[in-house]
Design an enzyme around this catalytic site. Structure first.
Site, short mmCIF file in Angstrom:
data_model
loop_
_atom_site.label_atom_id
_atom_site.label_comp_id
_atom_site.label_asym_id
_atom_site.label_seq_id
_atom_site.Cartn_x
_atom_site.Cartn_y
_atom_site.Cartn_z
N SER A 135 0.81 -1.21 0.00
CA SER A 135 0.00 0.00 0.00
C SER A 135 0.85 1.28 0.00
O SER A 135 1.54 1.55 -0.97
CB SER A 135 -0.95 -0.04 1.20
OG SER A 135 -1.91 0.98 1.14
N ASP A 140 10.24 5.46 -10.24
CA ASP A 140 9.85 6.05 -11.53
C ASP A 140 10.63 7.32 -11.85
O ASP A 140 10.95 7.60 -13.00
CB ASP A 140 8.35 6.35 -11.55
CG ASP A 140 7.51 5.11 -11.84
OD1 ASP A 140 8.11 4.03 -12.00
OD2 ASP A 140 6.28 5.23 -11.92
N LYS A 199 -0.64 -4.32 -3.14
CA LYS A 199 -1.95 -3.75 -2.78
C LYS A 199 -2.06 -2.36 -3.42
O LYS A 199 -1.57 -1.38 -2.89
CB LYS A 199 -2.12 -3.64 -1.27
CG LYS A 199 -3.50 -3.13 -0.87
CD LYS A 199 -3.62 -3.01 0.64
CE LYS A 199 -4.97 -2.42 1.01
NZ LYS A 199 -5.15 -1.03 0.53
#
Length: 444
Positions: free
Chosen positions: A301, A312, A326
């Protein structure tokens, strides 16, 4: 037989409930009619069953209990993370985000229909007993968990400090389930821990994303800078076994390391309110020192949001093993009787558009954790040139003064760090990064 006062009360009560059911059915009729007859027929079926149970069940039943049970069944058919929280459970949930509650210290989910440990929380009874991420909880005391919701399972494992509960665990490699009898404790989750590993190299561990995680991280980074002459040469951000927590705290943590205006995470759902973008705001930013983020199967999460954004934007190297996966957002909706609804309302995506749901974050460098001996061989076990007979000394300023004490790096003296193969690899990577920058490039 029903002429007594008690009988009349029962009859009147059933009549009132029946009237209430009819009223509810009429109230939803108009809304459902616009969506098609099937929805209305389903609601009518539910109200019929409720009325029949109230009237004909062998024992008198509590209407609220029936309604709560129906809501639980409805939500459990959606996904493992949507759930209904009765008033007591809803109150406990709000306490959880503040980092203090009574229980065992396990974050759980339903995986393939089985109650499964996402991760144990550090320094809790479950963690100390050896409960691991991925463990399947088959029984809680004498109750099988097959038909339990997450809410029911949490309720059974929580309790006053000092009381005991036995859980039956099955994990890969075991021939049969293993029972753990654990003593409940007040779970004081310390969100952020930190230390200096070596000159200029810091370590920050986030155990869970709570209300004060961002503030605690800010203090930790300031202390690390102060301990290292005002600047850091590298940082290890440890998100292993971090089950997640508050989305806004994940965003704020990431903001420390991401330039203003850059996307951190975005969510997509059916409603307009569930479509959001979170970008890095103005504020104190850390220097652009090298970073390694550690993750494992217990990272879920909010911790996946942080790792995914830093990965990224090429702000950090992610090391470890595949994270939990998740990638859904749960909205907490308070209800009229002080109960609450935890409903999956959106999926979140990393800045590059990756959905983490059921996939997880893939590390840049896969590094399994290997159990290491925390002690090192004594120096006396090795023979050096100076120990050989008739060796010659080097004259001049470069002669080593063996009487001068040599400073031992902090990680060399830390037994916990010395036994952590992933953390040691992360530190080596940061040091290698620094060394490679000093190597001269060949002339063109």
């Amino acid at each position: 037989m029903f002429r007594s006062g008690k009988g009349r009360k029962i009859t009147i009560f059933i009549t009132v409930v029946s009237a209430l059911v009819i009223f509810i059915g009429m109230g939803v009729q108009r809304r459902c009619a616009a969506q098609g007859g099937n929805d209305y027929e389903s609601i009518e079926l539910f109200t019929d069953v409720l009325s029949i149970v109230k009237k004909s069940y062998v024992e008198e039943v509590d209407t609220k209990k029936l309604i709560y049970g129906a809501i639980n069944g409805m939500l459990s058919s959606l996904d493992p993370h949507s759930s209904f929280m009765p008033p007591e459970t809803y109150k406990e949930m709000k306490i959880d985000t503040k980092g203090s509650f009574g229980g065992l210290g396990i974050e759980i989910t339903i995986k393939d229909g089985i109650l499964t440990v996402i991760s144990p929380i550090e320094d809790t009874p479950a963690f100390k007993a050896g409960i691991k991420a991925g463990d399947q909880i088959l029984k809680i005391d004498d109750k099988f968990t097959k038909d339990l919701t997450i809410t029911d399972a949490v309720k059974r494992m929580r309790g006053p400090k000092g009381s005991k509960v036995t859980i039956s665990i099955f994990r890969e490699g075991l021939d049969k389930p293993k029972e753990y009898t654990l003593e409940r404790d007040i779970i004081q989750v310390k969100s952020v821990k930190f230390k200096t590993l070596d000159d200029g190299y810091g370590y920050v561990r986030i155990a869970q994303f709570q209300e004060k995680t961002d503030d605690d991280l800010d203090k930790a980074l300031k202390t690390l800078r102060d301990e290292n002459g005002g600047n850091l040469r590298g940082l290890v951000l440890d998100l292993r076994n971090d089950p997640g927590g508050l989305l806004d705290q994940a965003v704020r943590v990431t903001e420390h390391f991401i330039d203003e205006g850059k996307l951190i995470v975005y969510t997509e759902g059916r409603e307009k309110d569930s479509k959001m973008k979170f970008t890095s705001r103005k504020g104190g930013k850390e220097q652009h020192y090298p970073m390694v983020v550690l993750i494992n199967s217990g990272s879920a999460s909010a911790s996946e949001i942080v790792a995914g954004a830093l990965q990224d934007h090429k702000r950090a190297v992610v090391m470890g093993t595949q994270s939990f996966g998740k990638g859904s957002v749960q909205t907490i909706i308070p209800l009229s009787d002080n109960s609450g609804l935890r409903l999956t309302t959106a999926r979140y995506f990393t800045p590059s558009g990756r959905s983490i749901q059921a996939k997880g974050i893939t590390p840049d460098i896969v590094a399994e954790r290997v159990e290491l001996a925390a002690t090192e061989k004594k120096e006396g076990m090795h023979i050096r040139e100076k120990d050989l007979e008739n060796h010659f000394e080097v004259e001049g300023k470069e002669k080593v003064d063996e009487k001068k004490p040599v400073k031992t790096p902090a990680y060399k003296a830390d037994e916990q760090v010395k036994a952590d193969s992933q953390l040691l690899r992360a530190l080596d990577l940061l040091k290698g990064w620094e060394i490679l920058k000093t190597i001269d490039k060949p002339a063109a």
